[in-house]
Scaffold this active site. Structure first.
Site, mmCIF file in Angstrom:
data_model
loop_
_atom_site.group_PDB
_atom_site.id
_atom_site.type_symbol
_atom_site.label_atom_id
_atom_site.label_comp_id
_atom_site.label_asym_id
_atom_site.label_seq_id
_atom_site.Cartn_x
_atom_site.Cartn_y
_atom_site.Cartn_z
ATOM 1 N N LEU A 1 0.941 1.749 13.968
ATOM 2 C CA LEU A 1 -0.038 1.589 12.901
ATOM 3 C C LEU A 1 0.176 0.306 12.118
ATOM 4 C CD1 LEU A 1 -0.124 5.244 11.506
ATOM 5 C CD2 LEU A 1 -1.844 4.123 12.927
ATOM 6 N N MET B 1 10.898 -3.924 6.894
ATOM 7 C CA MET B 1 11.801 -2.790 6.790
ATOM 8 C C MET B 1 11.568 -1.730 7.861
ATOM 9 S SD MET B 1 13.685 -3.769 4.468
ATOM 10 C CE MET B 1 13.521 -5.233 3.444
ATOM 11 N N VAL C 1 5.642 1.539 11.438
ATOM 12 C CA VAL C 1 5.004 2.827 11.220
ATOM 13 C C VAL C 1 4.200 3.193 12.461
ATOM 14 C CG1 VAL C 1 3.427 4.187 9.796
ATOM 15 C CG2 VAL C 1 4.891 2.450 8.735
ATOM 16 N N LYS D 1 7.870 6.557 10.246
ATOM 17 C CA LYS D 1 8.377 5.213 9.984
ATOM 18 C C LYS D 1 9.736 5.036 10.641
ATOM 19 C CE LYS D 1 9.122 1.702 6.474
ATOM 20 N NZ LYS D 1 8.886 1.278 5.094
ATOM 21 N N ASP E 1 7.773 -1.709 -4.216
ATOM 22 C CA ASP E 1 6.967 -2.524 -3.299
ATOM 23 C C ASP E 1 5.487 -2.175 -3.435
ATOM 24 O OD1 ASP E 1 6.546 -4.488 -1.436
ATOM 25 O OD2 ASP E 1 6.979 -3.226 0.305
#
Length: 507
Positions: free
Chosen positions: A27, A32, A35, A50, A147
């Site tokens: 996705l 980091m 997904v 994730k 974030d």
């Protein structure tokens, strides 16, 4: 991709994680992690998973600490119960790494939506309210997001707004801001205190919300620059121009959240009150009649005033002091009660006067043009800009008389519909007039320009005052305001006063 051919599956698609989650397709991905859309084969539903991404150069002990931190924060986020917080279903451990299993939100990100155009002020305020609710719920549970950005705001079905990546984006401490890009979050949305390596708090997330709201209405973060160091420098030092497409309580929200000092930013309750006001549809002001009494010859006639004007008058009765004569009411009377403030600027070697509540903006280190200063009403409706074109930096054309420069500018406005101060529209073409003026008994000039803002498509008017010093420097004082509505007369008053009070250091 070749037309009419099946696309190649993502590498890793089909993998079963923790004996339960079948990876289907990617996705999205970031610094980091990645997904995935996945199938929870235990309960037969689609989820978002994730996959963590930890820098390979980290020592094993630090990697283990990072994984434990992600597990702990993901579990904390799973306890949050708010419709705008993405639901965290599970923390699945695969090969010693925590995979975060979340609900799959059908929709697209705010970042993707902004690729097609900005949001209207009311819609931006609605989205902001939902994100604020998610942040407030997290902050009360002791969780910081760290974030907040358009890509992490999902616009789902049935007008649902969801904040994703809650509390799981952080790998290391807040002091891990490096020039290699190893810090958490997008530079243009990070609060100044985080750039400085200071301990963040709820105000840091609210700063990011302010940048998101700015980007939602203007299309871009006000701190975006060509590279990361310049962006971080602008976060620390640049004062963004007031948002042009947001006014009233939404503009107040954005300006308040982008205050550099976190202690001076509004709290969540204050932000909520402003955004709730901003989402309300505009009120149609019914016409009401105030009867004016006189000596009988004016009987039966009245002054028609809107509810807004009545509020300004605050119930004061208007009485005709002569037969058939009405007292003209100025809805802006007393609006300068707070007074004006003189701003002595070394940047332009002049003193500019502006209402004391106007917000100052000036060049930062990334601007090529360093000789200007601007003061903007918090609503964004009116601004005062003084621009200095120094003799050594200009062509001979600008060194003509003030009148010739004003005339040349006017011709350019009409021909191109462009200005360095405002987004003019070429259809219809700007129009206006040039006239001679005086400054300290010396020759000056003035333009009055009427144009259409190319983004808002609203009429605007500008007064531009020109003066050339004996040394050849050309000054342009530009006052811009709406061309129709309540702010028009106010803008003209501001222009008149700003021009009258301009003080140039060297005539």
């Amino acid at each position: 991709m070749v037309p009419n051919q099946p696309s190649e599956p993502d590498p890793g698609a089909g993998r079963l994680v923790a004996g339960r989650y079948r990876l289907l397709s990617k996705l999205g991905h970031g610094g980091m992690g990645t997904v995935w859309r996945a199938k929870d084969e235990t309960v037969d539903r689609e989820v978002a998973v994730k996959e963590p991404r930890i820098p390979d150069h980290l020592p094993e002990r630090e990697r283990a600490n990072a994984f434990e931190r992600m597990r702990r924060e993901a579990r904390a986020a799973a306890r949050l119960d708010h419709p705008a917080v993405v639901n965290v279903h599970d923390v699945a451990v695969e090969d010693g790494q925590p995979w975060i299993v979340m609900e799959l939100v059908q929709g697209r990100s705010l970042g993707a939506a902004l690729q097609e155009g900005t949001l209207g002020a009311r819609e931006a305020a609605r989205v902001g309210l939902e994100v604020l609710g998610a942040l407030d719920a997290a902050h009360q549970a002791g969780i910081l997001h760290r974030d907040v950005k358009p890509d992490n705001v999902m616009l789902g079905q049935h007008d649902r707004v969801v904040l994703t990546d809650f509390g799981i984006a952080q790998i290391e401490g807040e002091t891990n801001l490096t020039d290699t890009g190893g810090f958490v979050g997008s530079p243009e949305f990070i609060a100044p205190e985080r750039v400085l390596g200071q301990r963040p708090g709820p105000a840091s997330d609210l700063w990011s919300l302010g940048v998101v709201l700015y980007a939602a209405t203007e299309g871009v973060s006000p701190f975006r620059r060509n590279n990361t160091p310049a962006t971080l420098q602008s976060v620390l030092n640049a004062t963004p121009a007031a948002p042009a497409s947001a006014s009233g309580p939404l503009a107040q929200t954005i300006n308040g959240l982008l205050v550099k000092d976190p202690a001076q930013r509004p709290r969540a309750a204050q932000v909520r009150a402003l955004l709730e006001e901003a989402v309300q549809p505009p009120q149609v002001a019914p016409t009401q009649v105030v009867t004016v009494t006189g000596d009988g010859r004016g009987a039966g006639k009245g002054v028609f005033l809107s509810r807004k004007a009545l509020a300004v008058i605050a119930g004061v009765a208007v009485v005709a002091v002569a037969a058939g004569v009405l007292v003209a009411l100025n809805p802006f009377a007393g609006s300068d009660a707070e007074g004006w403030k003189e701003h002595e600027s070394k940047v332009v070697a002049a003193t500019v006067s502006a209402p004391e509540h106007y917000v100052e903006s000036k060049p930062d280190d990334t601007d090529t043009d360093k000789t200007w200063v601007r003061y903007t009403d918090p609503s964004g409706a009116i601004f005062i800009t003084l621009d200095l074109a120094e003799k050594k930096d200009t062509t001979e054309e600008i060194l003509g008389s003030p009148a010739s420069q004003a005339y040349a500018d006017m011709e350019d406005f009409k021909a191109s519909g462009e200005s360095s101060f405002s987004r003019m529209s070429s259809d219809p073409a700007p129009n206006g007039a040039t006239k001679d003026a005086k400054y300290k008994e010396r020759k000056a000039a003035e333009n009055t320009v009427k144009y259409t803002d190319s983004e808002s498509e609203q009429p605007h008017e500008a007064k531009i005052f020109y003066y050339r010093t004996k040394s050849g420097n050309m000054y342009r004082l530009w006052i811009d305001y709406p061309g129709k509505g309540d702010f028009t007369e106010r803008g003209r008053e501001v222009a008149k006063t700003a021009i009258a009070n301009l003080e140039i250091d060297k005539l």
